[in-house]
Every structure is written in C-alpha cells, then in structure tokens.
Design a protein around this motif. Structure first.
Motif, PDB file in Angstrom:
ATOM      1  N   SER A 159       0.822  -1.214   0.000  1.00  9.92           N
ATOM      2  CA  SER A 159       0.000   0.000   0.000  1.00  9.92           C
ATOM      3  C   SER A 159       0.849   1.254   0.000  1.00  9.92           C
ATOM      4  O   SER A 159       0.577   2.218   0.725  1.00  9.92           O
ATOM      5  CB  SER A 159      -0.945   0.006   1.215  1.00  9.92           C
ATOM      6  OG  SER A 159      -1.871  -1.043   1.129  1.00  9.92           O
ATOM      7  N   ASN A 160       1.914   1.238  -0.801  1.00  7.88           N
ATOM      8  CA  ASN A 160       2.795   2.394  -0.954  1.00  7.88           C
ATOM      9  C   ASN A 160       3.558   2.728   0.328  1.00  7.88           C
ATOM     10  O   ASN A 160       4.080   3.824   0.461  1.00  7.88           O
ATOM     11  CB  ASN A 160       2.024   3.624  -1.427  1.00  7.88           C
ATOM     12  CG  ASN A 160       2.144   3.824  -2.935  1.00  7.88           C
ATOM     13  OD1 ASN A 160       2.997   3.214  -3.575  1.00  7.88           O
ATOM     14  ND2 ASN A 160       1.307   4.672  -3.477  1.00  7.88           N
ATOM     15  N   GLN A 161       3.609   1.759   1.242  1.00  9.29           N
ATOM     16  CA  GLN A 161       4.409   1.916   2.459  1.00  9.29           C
ATOM     17  C   GLN A 161       5.596   0.983   2.356  1.00  9.29           C
ATOM     18  O   GLN A 161       5.447  -0.230   2.228  1.00  9.29           O
ATOM     19  CB  GLN A 161       3.581   1.588   3.708  1.00  9.29           C
ATOM     20  CG  GLN A 161       2.352   2.456   3.882  1.00  9.29           C
ATOM     21  CD  GLN A 161       2.695   3.918   4.077  1.00  9.29           C
ATOM     22  OE1 GLN A 161       3.608   4.267   4.847  1.00  9.29           O
ATOM     23  NE2 GLN A 161       1.963   4.789   3.389  1.00  9.29           N
ATOM     24  N   LEU A 162       6.812   1.574   2.374  1.00  7.78           N
ATOM     25  CA  LEU A 162       8.028   0.788   2.215  1.00  7.78           C
ATOM     26  C   LEU A 162       8.791   0.810   3.542  1.00  7.78           C
ATOM     27  O   LEU A 162       8.988   1.874   4.142  1.00  7.78           O
ATOM     28  CB  LEU A 162       8.889   1.355   1.097  1.00  7.78           C
ATOM     29  CG  LEU A 162      10.179   0.601   0.754  1.00  7.78           C
ATOM     30  CD1 LEU A 162      10.445   0.669  -0.739  1.00  7.78           C
ATOM     31  CD2 LEU A 162      11.388   1.162   1.497  1.00  7.78           C
TER      32      LEU A 162
ATOM     33  N   ASP B 121       1.473  -5.910   6.460  1.00  3.78           N
ATOM     34  CA  ASP B 121       0.123  -6.325   6.035  1.00  3.78           C
ATOM     35  C   ASP B 121      -0.316  -5.523   4.817  1.00  3.78           C
ATOM     36  O   ASP B 121       0.366  -4.612   4.349  1.00  3.78           O
ATOM     37  CB  ASP B 121      -0.850  -6.149   7.199  1.00  3.78           C
ATOM     38  CG  ASP B 121      -1.274  -4.710   7.382  1.00  3.78           C
ATOM     39  OD1 ASP B 121      -2.459  -4.462   7.596  1.00  3.78           O
ATOM     40  OD2 ASP B 121      -0.395  -3.812   7.289  1.00  3.78           O
ATOM     41  N   HIS B 122      -1.533  -5.847   4.345  1.00  3.75           N
ATOM     42  CA  HIS B 122      -2.040  -5.274   3.096  1.00  3.75           C
ATOM     43  C   HIS B 122      -2.360  -3.798   3.215  1.00  3.75           C
ATOM     44  O   HIS B 122      -2.405  -3.086   2.224  1.00  3.75           O
ATOM     45  CB  HIS B 122      -3.292  -6.037   2.653  1.00  3.75           C
ATOM     46  CG  HIS B 122      -4.423  -5.943   3.632  1.00  3.75           C
ATOM     47  ND1 HIS B 122      -4.444  -6.669   4.813  1.00  3.75           N
ATOM     48  CD2 HIS B 122      -5.561  -5.206   3.617  1.00  3.75           C
ATOM     49  CE1 HIS B 122      -5.556  -6.384   5.479  1.00  3.75           C
ATOM     50  NE2 HIS B 122      -6.249  -5.498   4.768  1.00  3.75           N
ATOM     51  N   THR B 123      -2.582  -3.316   4.456  1.00  2.00           N
ATOM     52  CA  THR B 123      -2.889  -1.894   4.627  1.00  2.00           C
ATOM     53  C   THR B 123      -1.637  -1.057   4.797  1.00  2.00           C
ATOM     54  O   THR B 123      -1.703   0.176   4.775  1.00  2.00           O
ATOM     55  CB  THR B 123      -3.793  -1.691   5.850  1.00  2.00           C
ATOM     56  OG1 THR B 123      -3.070  -2.063   7.041  1.00  2.00           O
ATOM     57  CG2 THR B 123      -5.057  -2.535   5.740  1.00  2.00           C
TER      58      THR B 123
ATOM     59  N   LYS C  63      -7.195 -10.157   4.963  1.00  2.00           N
ATOM     60  CA  LYS C  63      -7.561  -9.004   4.135  1.00  2.00           C
ATOM     61  C   LYS C  63      -9.023  -8.592   4.305  1.00  2.00           C
ATOM     62  O   LYS C  63      -9.392  -7.507   3.914  1.00  2.00           O
ATOM     63  CB  LYS C  63      -7.290  -9.327   2.661  1.00  2.00           C
ATOM     64  CG  LYS C  63      -5.838  -9.585   2.331  1.00  2.00           C
ATOM     65  CD  LYS C  63      -5.642  -9.753   0.835  1.00  2.00           C
ATOM     66  CE  LYS C  63      -6.329 -11.008   0.357  1.00  2.00           C
ATOM     67  NZ  LYS C  63      -6.084 -11.254  -1.084  1.00  2.00           N
ATOM     68  N   PHE C  64      -9.806  -9.482   4.888  1.00  2.00           N
ATOM     69  CA  PHE C  64     -11.233  -9.195   4.994  1.00  2.00           C
ATOM     70  C   PHE C  64     -11.593  -8.537   6.327  1.00  2.00           C
ATOM     71  O   PHE C  64     -12.488  -7.703   6.393  1.00  2.00           O
ATOM     72  CB  PHE C  64     -12.033 -10.487   4.819  1.00  2.00           C
ATOM     73  CG  PHE C  64     -11.834 -11.122   3.473  1.00  2.00           C
ATOM     74  CD1 PHE C  64     -12.536 -10.684   2.367  1.00  2.00           C
ATOM     75  CD2 PHE C  64     -10.906 -12.152   3.309  1.00  2.00           C
ATOM     76  CE1 PHE C  64     -12.348 -11.270   1.128  1.00  2.00           C
ATOM     77  CE2 PHE C  64     -10.717 -12.734   2.073  1.00  2.00           C
ATOM     78  CZ  PHE C  64     -11.420 -12.285   0.975  1.00  2.00           C
ATOM     79  N   LEU C  65     -10.871  -8.916   7.387  1.00  4.30           N
ATOM     80  CA  LEU C  65     -11.195  -8.379   8.711  1.00  4.30           C
ATOM     81  C   LEU C  65     -10.152  -7.397   9.235  1.00  4.30           C
ATOM     82  O   LEU C  65     -10.394  -6.674  10.205  1.00  4.30           O
ATOM     83  CB  LEU C  65     -11.363  -9.521   9.729  1.00  4.30           C
ATOM     84  CG  LEU C  65     -12.464 -10.531   9.404  1.00  4.30           C
ATOM     85  CD1 LEU C  65     -12.498 -11.630  10.459  1.00  4.30           C
ATOM     86  CD2 LEU C  65     -13.821  -9.842   9.320  1.00  4.30           C
TER      87      LEU C  65
ATOM     88  N   GLU D  12      -6.493  -0.821  10.053  1.00  4.64           N
ATOM     89  CA  GLU D  12      -5.234  -0.158  10.383  1.00  4.64           C
ATOM     90  C   GLU D  12      -4.881  -0.299  11.864  1.00  4.64           C
ATOM     91  O   GLU D  12      -3.728  -0.135  12.241  1.00  4.64           O
ATOM     92  CB  GLU D  12      -5.326   1.317  10.003  1.00  4.64           C
ATOM     93  CG  GLU D  12      -5.418   1.547   8.503  1.00  4.64           C
ATOM     94  CD  GLU D  12      -5.444   3.018   8.160  1.00  4.64           C
ATOM     95  OE1 GLU D  12      -5.409   3.837   9.097  1.00  4.64           O
ATOM     96  OE2 GLU D  12      -5.486   3.353   6.950  1.00  4.64           O
ATOM     97  N   THR D  13      -5.865  -0.620  12.710  1.00  6.11           N
ATOM     98  CA  THR D  13      -5.609  -0.749  14.152  1.00  6.11           C
ATOM     99  C   THR D  13      -5.702  -2.175  14.638  1.00  6.11           C
ATOM    100  O   THR D  13      -5.309  -2.477  15.765  1.00  6.11           O
ATOM    101  CB  THR D  13      -6.600   0.114  14.947  1.00  6.11           C
ATOM    102  OG1 THR D  13      -7.939  -0.319  14.660  1.00  6.11           O
ATOM    103  CG2 THR D  13      -6.445   1.577  14.566  1.00  6.11           C
TER     104      THR D  13
END
Length: 959
Positions: free
Chosen positions: A64-67, A106-108, A149-151, A154-155
């Motif tokens: 997600s554009n976080q490196l 993770d995906h976020t 990815k479903f549940l 960000e927290t």
C-alpha cells in the motif's frame, strides 16, 4: 533521500527487455490500419532508486505504498511512497547480537512484524515510533505470515496465521488500543492450530514447505463465539490434509498469488519448487483440491539449480517473475515463453529479495546496497494474441475490445476455428463482424454447402452495413431473398420439417418487412419480384406487394383468385396505363365488354398498340360476337381518337377482313387513294384480302399501289366495268392504258365472245384501233362488223402520215441550222496575252502547248492531263493511255528514209488513225470540260484531301 523515487537510472542500467517495441506502419488483412509511430514501453520497466543506504540492507517489505527496510543491525527506515521526501527512521533499540531475520507488512501497510534470528518478534504500527516486543511470540522463528484481508484494519489485524521454522502454524491477532499508543498486551492471543511435517520431520512453513504444498479447505462458521481458523485445521488424525509433493528440492520453496482486487480471493498461484514452477488457477468450488489448470514450467538449461538457485518468485496477472542471483526472468503463464530477462551488473552485488506491492502492482528488488523497482505497464497488451492462439476466443476478445484492429483478427481466427470444427453458424456470426473479404467468406460457405450459415453471415453483415453503403445493401438483400426462397422451397416439400418451415417463413417475412431494408427492397422491388416469380412463390409475392403498396401485385392476386371484376376495379380506380397493358390479356378473356369500356374511359392515356396483343390472343379463340368488342375499341381509336399508328389500322383491317367484309371496302375507300395519307400497310392489306377472297378490296389496293395491270387482271374476274375504270387510271402513260384496254378487249372477245361489246371498247378508248383488236377475233367473223371501224382507222392513218411528213420537214430544217452553227463555232477564236499563266502551275502559258476554255481558264496540256487523269473512269484512263502510245508511235521517225506522203496516206487508208485524229480523240477526253468549272470539280467535293490508303504514310511524315 529527497529524490528517492523520482529519478531513473542511467541508460547503462536500463532493462534489456525481450519485448522490444516495434515501429511499423502497415495495413493488415483485416482492413484496419495499424500505425505504431513511437516505440512502446516494455511491460516490465526497471527504475533504480536513487538511494545510497548508510548500511547494508537486510530486509525490505512494501505494501500500500508503504516501504520498510532494515538497515544494518538496529535501524529501521520507513518511507511513505506518496511522500518520498519525508522518510521515517526508527531505532530497534537492541543491545544484543540479534539481527533482523525477516519482516512482514500487512495489506494496509499499517502492521509491521519484525522477526529476529533470536526467536523474538517485534511489532511496529505505522502511526507510532516505538517498537514493541510480542511476548507470546517469543521462542518462535517466524517464517511466514498470512494476513487477514477481509477483517484486518489499520488498528487491528484480525485473525492471522503465522508459520514458524519448526513447522508449526499459529493463529494470532494484534490490536492497537484507541486513545493510547498500545494496550498492555498488543498481541491478543497466539495459539497453535496445526503442525506440518515431512518425511524427515517438521518443515519450515514458508507459505509452503520445502517440497510440499498443503491445502486446508473450509469455511469459518458465522454467528458463533469461536473466531478464527481453528475449525479448518481441526480435522481427525487419520484424515490428513491434501498436499502436492515434488521429489526435487533445493532446500526451500516459495509460493506467490495473484489477486485482482485487494479484498478478494486470489485467482491464480505460482509455486517455485525444486525442478520448476508449478502454476495454475484457484477454483474454490472444487471439493478435493482448489488447484486447477495446473502446469509445470521446467527450469531451462541456463538455470543450474545446484549453483544458481532461484531466490524469489512473484506472480502478476499473466506472468511470473523469478529472481536469480544475477538476473530477473519473466515467464508468460499463457504460453510458457520467457518474455523478459534483465541482467544486473556485478557492482550492485548479489540480488537478495524480490517482493510485490499487492495494491499498486509494483515489484521491488534489492541487494545489500541498491534498490530497484519495476513498473508493470499494460501487461495485457499482447494477451489477446496468446488467448487467440490457445483458441480461448472469449478471453482474447475481452482483452482487445478497445482495439478494433486486434478484435478483428481474433474474430477472424475464431470464425476460421468454428468453420474447421463444422460449427458453421457460429463461424458465420463471427465472420460477419470481421473486415475480411466478403467474397472469400461467402465462397467458403458455398463450397461447404452451408446455406443456413451463409444466410446467417449475410444477415449479420447486412445489419452491420451503414446507410450510405447502398450497393452492398442491395447485393446482400437480393442474395438473402434468393437463399430464403431456396430454403423455403426445400422445407415446404418435407412434411417432417413443417415447424422449421413455418419458423423460416416467419423470418423471411420479418426480413421483407424490416424498416431497415424497406428502402433497398423498394428500389430493387423488380428484382425481388423476379426472384419470387422464378420460385413460384405467389403467397410471398402478394405479401411483398402489400408491403410495397404495389397495386400491380394486388391486381395479380385478384386475377390468380379469379376475381376479375375486382382486378378491373383496381385498375380503373388507379388509372395506371402500365397495369392496363399488363393485365388486359387476362381480363379480356373473362370480362371483354367491361374491359373495353374501361379502355374507352381511359381515352388517349392508353396506347392502343400495347393492347393489340391482348386483343389478338382474345380474338383468335373467340366467337364473332367477341371479336366485335375488339372491333369496337379499334374503331374508337381510329374514328374517335384519330390514331394514325399503322399497327392499329392494320389490326382493324384484319378484323374487318375476318368478320366484316362489308365494312372492309368502306374502310379502304374512306382511307383514300393517296399512299402518303394511308395509315395501313398496303402489302399487308393486299395479302390479307387475297387470303380471304375479297377481290373488290384487292382491286382497290392494286389501284392505290398503282399496279394497274394486276388491278385489271383481277377486276376482269369480277366485273368488266370495274376493269375499265382501272384501265383509265394511268392518265400519263398512254402505252400502259392501251395495253390495259387490250387486256379488256381480249377478255371480252375471247372469254365473253361479244363482238358488239368489243366494238364498244374501241369507242371507250381512243387509243385502240381496229387493227389492235382484229387478231383477237376468230376467222369466221364477217367484215361487216368492222366496216365502220376500218374506215375510221384508215382516216386516222392518213392524218398521222401527213403529220409525220410535216415533222420530217421541220427536222431537216433544224439539221441544216445546226450544221451552220457548228461551222461558225469552228471559226471562233480567243486572244491570249503574253503574260498569261497556267491556272494549275502558275507558270507562263505560252512556253508549252496549252488549252483555252470559254470560261477563261487556261492550262498547259501536261498540267491539264495531270489534273484530269486521276479522276477519269478506269476505261477512259486505259483509252487515254492507248491514244498516247499511238501518238508517240506516229511521231517517231522510221529507221530508214522518211516515208513519202503517198505512203503515209496509203497506210491511213488501211485503217490506221492519222496523228490529227489521235490528238482530237485525246482532246475529247482531256479537254472535254474545264477542270475547275465542269462536273469533275463537282464530283470531287466529297473526295478526301489525302488518299485513305496513304493516310498512315502521310501522318508519319508529319511526326
């Protein structure tokens, strides 16, 4: 760090892609113009990150554009790729010898797990700066993490799966408390759910094991207190999970997935194993194994697994990329072809890891000191071609729907494929959407004898035509009509195909009544009618006539159903003369009086010539009373409309000769005797009257034709008085009149044997004398009958002799005067001035023999001869040449002494012409008239200036 993601590497380090773009301009078979004027960018475009790390890079993750990357022993660098100029550095705060083993994001891009080689695991949230240890995770070397990815948010990670190096699978959850940085215990729970083992014992869980791929398939129950994945792994000990195993192994393996959307299930997989890459799709509906369409790509010979092992694998929509120590290799999953190889220079070091950002589809590769990024651009650009070659045409069309030139190629290939597999209807539908040559496609179906498919193709093609393509529309409409009629004809004769016949008939009628085809059908209705008529399809002919509002077909329909009065009513109501001409032959056979009344009501709008065929056919098979209807209309045309057409008068004449002989002679006499004012054909009338034995009419026609001998001969068979009236007609030809009267006299004497009547003939014609008729009488007739006639004849002869004497004396006097005139003409002369010139050559006249004409023109002898000779008839040319030869012979002296004059005179006495006579004969030919004023000049008016036989030669001389 300011420009970490904004600059590209020097061209020396740019990717050498095997997918080189091609610049070409051409017209492919489909008819579309394919113009590529600029080079296409490669699918995998490499970019070197302008970043010089202060320490070596241990690990790198991105999502997600976080490196996030681990540098050295204790430094963690976080970069928001949306704000690359604001990097964030975090210190792990470790004083021991622990090193970063792996990192998981993770995906976020919010939850970062840092696995240390000491069996500890640290956690860092994107919104905080402090790293926290996960106490429940201690003692486990983390190999893999399966994020939820479903549940996950960000927290809160939601239930996740964790794989360890000891072969254990744990379920865990990490949560960040709201209102504070962390709760007392961020890892909510950490419980074991399964242990994976291989033959040699437990195996690290790196999404797979070293050589096995396990599948745990199940559904998490809803509405219960129990959460997570425990139910999926809670299976009986005797029921092991399904797995795939390959004997070859190089100590580790890795699996990659492709997910079209972030919050969706993966659609395909690629497993990097010991002897190659197993890849395929994921089918979640299968009960035994979700792996579908499995294929194995074996490592090529240039990959030595013992020395040059693959390091990582990532999967895109249509490719999987393998990371080797010195290069990156991309393989297309559709055709197993290596489409991309990118070699790295040794100065960058050994390639360490390759990962993919699942949200933006970017691929990252790093060594210990350099980071690279690959942009995946238009990966599906050539996918359509691959799917097409695999005969997966629906997919091929899906990937080129916005490229009409490619879509046309796919449709053509699909059409050909269907044709080869004898799916002709599907082939026709596809061919109709292509730009392939119409003739070739139509011929294919014709040769295959697939009329139904051909019709389908033509219908689709017709629907796709533009309004401006009128010629093509006409061709297809006419052809489809023919095919429909053929097909209906075949089906109609087969009772078992009744339903198909009715369905096809309905389609045909829909086709005829289609608003889109209306204009074309109307403009070409004659051809459609011809097709319908040639197939004998009267039902559809009437149907089509109703659609076209064609009264002609409506009338034809009434006639076919014996509704003749209705047909005539339609004709009379619309007053279309062409329809009258067409249907009168039928109608007059059944309702003659009404038809003739309708003709008369039309008056001069009808051309009677066009109705004659109908009357002829009708009268030939009709009674006298029915013929009277034809006569009634012809008399109306002749006497009321005053028609002058010969055909009309001839036909009326034939009707009179056939049925009304009394009216025949009356008609002929009313027409007059002037051939220029007679409207019937004299020869036809004569032949007609002769065939029917109407002698009076024949005599009248002979008189009009001025064939008086034939008129007299025929009249003598009927009435002598009629013959006498004919004999006096040639008023200007006494000889003929005398001959005709002699015919009458001979007939009276020889046929009727009436002397008194013969004498009456003498008195009727002053040209006849008694001696003219005497040879006709028999020898026993006494002279008393001719006494008076003989005396009158002798008196006439005396008068005639006296008259001849007087004429002879007058002729003698005339001859005398002519001789005097001739003698006077010989003494005539003309004067020629010394400066006079020849009218032909314009040279002085007196230096050569010449001619002077009364008109004043003067010519040299040779000039006049040259002008006259080509225009003389052939026989005169020959005579002139002969005279010139004789003249030349008389002018040549003899070899001996000159002959004496007596000898010359003697020779002339033997029949030879004198020189003067020869010259006179030549003058008669050459100087008969002036060449400029006589008939020779008049005849030469239409003579071409250049001889036609010499025209080509003359034309070439001017070039």
């Amino acid at each position: 760090m300011a420009s970490i993601l904004d600059e590209y590497e020097d061209s020396l380090y740019r990717s050498a892609s095997v997918q080189q773009s091609r610049a070409s301009v051409g017209i492919p078979h489909s008819g579309y113009v394919n113009a590529r004027l600029e080079k296409e960018t490669p699918i995998f475009n490499k970019q070197r990150i302008d970043f010089a790390p202060p320490e070596k890079i241990n690990s790198l993750v991105v999502s997600s554009n976080q490196l996030c990357m681990s540098l050295g022993k204790d430094t963690l660098l976080r970069i928001d790729l949306g704000k690359p100029d604001e990097p964030n550095q975090v210190e792990l705060g470790r004083k021991d010898e622990a090193k970063v083993y792996k990192m998981f994001l993770d995906h976020t891009g919010s939850h970062l797990l840092i696995a240390l080689n000491t069996g500890e695991c640290l956690y860092l949230n994107r919104s905080v700066q402090k790293v926290r240890a996960l106490s429940r995770w201690k003692g486990h070397l983390i190999e893999s993490v399966g994020w939820n990815k479903f549940l996950g948010t960000e927290t809160n990670t939601g239930p996740i799966l964790v794989g360890t190096a000891q072969g254990q699978i744990y379920e865990a959850e990490i949560s960040v408390s709201e209102g504070s940085l962390f709760s007392t215990n961020p890892d909510q729970y950490f419980r074991q759910v399964y242990t994976l083992e291989e033959e040699s014992g437990s195996a690290p869980v790196c999404s797979t094991t070293r050589k096995r791929l396990f599948q745990f398939v199940g559904k998490v129950p809803e509405g219960t207190e129990q959460q997570g994945f425990g139910s999926i792994f809670a299976m009986h000990a005797d029921h092991l999970p399904s797995f795939r195993e390959f004997p070859a192994s190089f100590g580790f393996s890795e699996i990659a997935f492709y997910t079209p959307k972030l919050r969706s299930n993966p659609r395909s997989f690629a497993w990097m194993m010991g002897n190659g890459v197993l890849y395929g799709t994921l089918d979640y509906s299968r009960p035994d194994s979700i792996l579908s369409d499995e294929r194995v790509w074996v490592y090529p010979s240039d990959i030595d697994v013992a020395v040059n092992k693959p390091i990582s694998i990532v999967l895109t929509q249509f490719h999987f990329l393998l990371l080797l120590p010195d290069r990156v290799m991309a393989v297309c999953t559709l055709n197993e072809q290596v489409v991309f190889q990118d070699l790295f220079l040794e100065k960058f070091g050994t390639l360490t890891r390759m990962i993919k950002d699942p949200t933006v589809q970017q691929i990252w590769i790093h060594t210990e000191k350099v980071v690279f990024r690959y942009h995946v651009q238009r990966e599906s650009r050539d996918v359509w071609k691959m799917y097409m070659n695999m005969n997966k045409f629906d997919l091929a069309k899906e990937y080129c729907k916005d490229r009409p030139e490619c879509l046309d190629i796919v449709l053509a290939k699909e059409a050909e494929h269907c044709f080869q597999n004898k799916r002709y209807l599907d082939s026709a539908k596809c061919y109709a959407l292509t730009q392939n040559y119409f003739e070739e496609i139509a011929l294919k179906f014709i040769e295959a004898k697939q009329e139904e498919a051909l019709m389908e193709f033509l219908i689709k093609k017709l629907n796709n035509l533009k309004h401006s393509e009128k010629t093509q529309t006409t061709l297809l409409t006419t052809w489809l009509t023919e095919l429909y009629l053929n097909w209906l004809g075949i089906l109609e004769g087969d009772p078992s195909q009744r339903n198909l016949y009715l369905d096809t008939r309905e389609k045909f009628r829909t086709f005829l009544s289609s608003p889109k085809n209306k204009d074309c059908l109307f403009n070409n209705r004659a051809s459609i009618y011809e097709l319908l008529a040639s197939h004998g399809d009267t039902e559809h002919m009437v149907y089509f006539a109703v659609i076209m509002q064609d009264y002609e077909r409506v009338v034809a329909h009434h006639c076919q159903h014996d509704e003749y009065d209705e047909a005539l009513n339609v004709l009379s109501r619309h007053r279309d003369e062409k329809l009258f001409y067409k249907f009168s032959p039928v109608l007059i056979q059944h309702i003659p009086k009404k038809v003739v009344d309708a003709w008369i009501s039309m008056g001069s709008r009808l051309d009677a010539r066009n109705l004659i065929p109908a009357l002829v056919n009708y009268s030939q098979s009709a009674s006298t009373q029915q013929i009277n209807e034809a006569i009634r209309y012809m008399e109306f045309c002749v006497y009321q409309l005053e028609e002058t057409q010969q055909a009309i008068h001839n036909y009326l004449l034939s009707l009179y000769a056939l049925c009304r002989p009394d009216s025949l002679l009356s008609y002929l006499e009313q027409a007059g005797t002037n051939p220029n004012r007679i409207h019937y054909d004299l020869k036809y009338a004569l032949r007609l009257c002769a065939e029917h034995g109407h002698h009076h009419a024949c005599v009248h026609i002979y008189k009009v034709m001025e064939l008086y001998e034939e008129a007299v001969d025929l009249a003598l068979q009927v009435d002598v008085d009629l013959a006498k009236s004919c004999a006096d007609l040639p008023e200007d030809d006494e000889e003929l009149r005398k001959k005709l009267w002699l015919k009458i006299a001979r007939h009276v004497v020889q046929e009727e044997k009436d002397v008194k009547k013969a004498m009456a003939c003498l008195s009727s014609c002053a040209l006849l004398k008694i001696e003219d008729v005497l040879p006709f009488f028999p020898d026993f007739v006494t002279i008393d009958h001719f006494k008076e006639a003989i005396c009158n004849s002798l008196e006439d002869y005396n008068k005639h002799i006296e008259e001849l004497k007087r004429e002879m004396e007058e002729a003698t006097q005339s001859a005398k005067r002519i001789r005097e005139d001739i003698q006077e003409m010989r003494n005539k002369y003309g004067s020629v001035e010394p400066q006079e010139k020849c009218a032909a050559c314009d040279f002085p006249l007196l230096n050569r023999p010449f001619y002077l004409f009364l008109c004043g023109h003067m010519f040299h002898y040779d000039c006049l001869l040259q002008a006259v000779f080509p225009n003389l008839p052939a026989y005169k040319q020959a005579k002139l040449e002969d005279l010139q030869k004789k003249l030349a012979a008389t002018s040549q002296p003899s070899k001996g002494h000159h002959r004496p004059k007596d000898a010359d005179t003697a020779s002339l006495g033997k029949g030879q012409q004198s020189r003067e006579q020869i010259k006179a004969d030549i003058d008669d030919i050459v100087a008969a008239e002036c060449v400029y004023c006589g008939e020779l000049m008049i005849r030469s008016i239409d003579k071409p200036f250049i001889d036609p036989q010499k025209y080509e030669e003359e034309m070439q001389s001017w070039l």
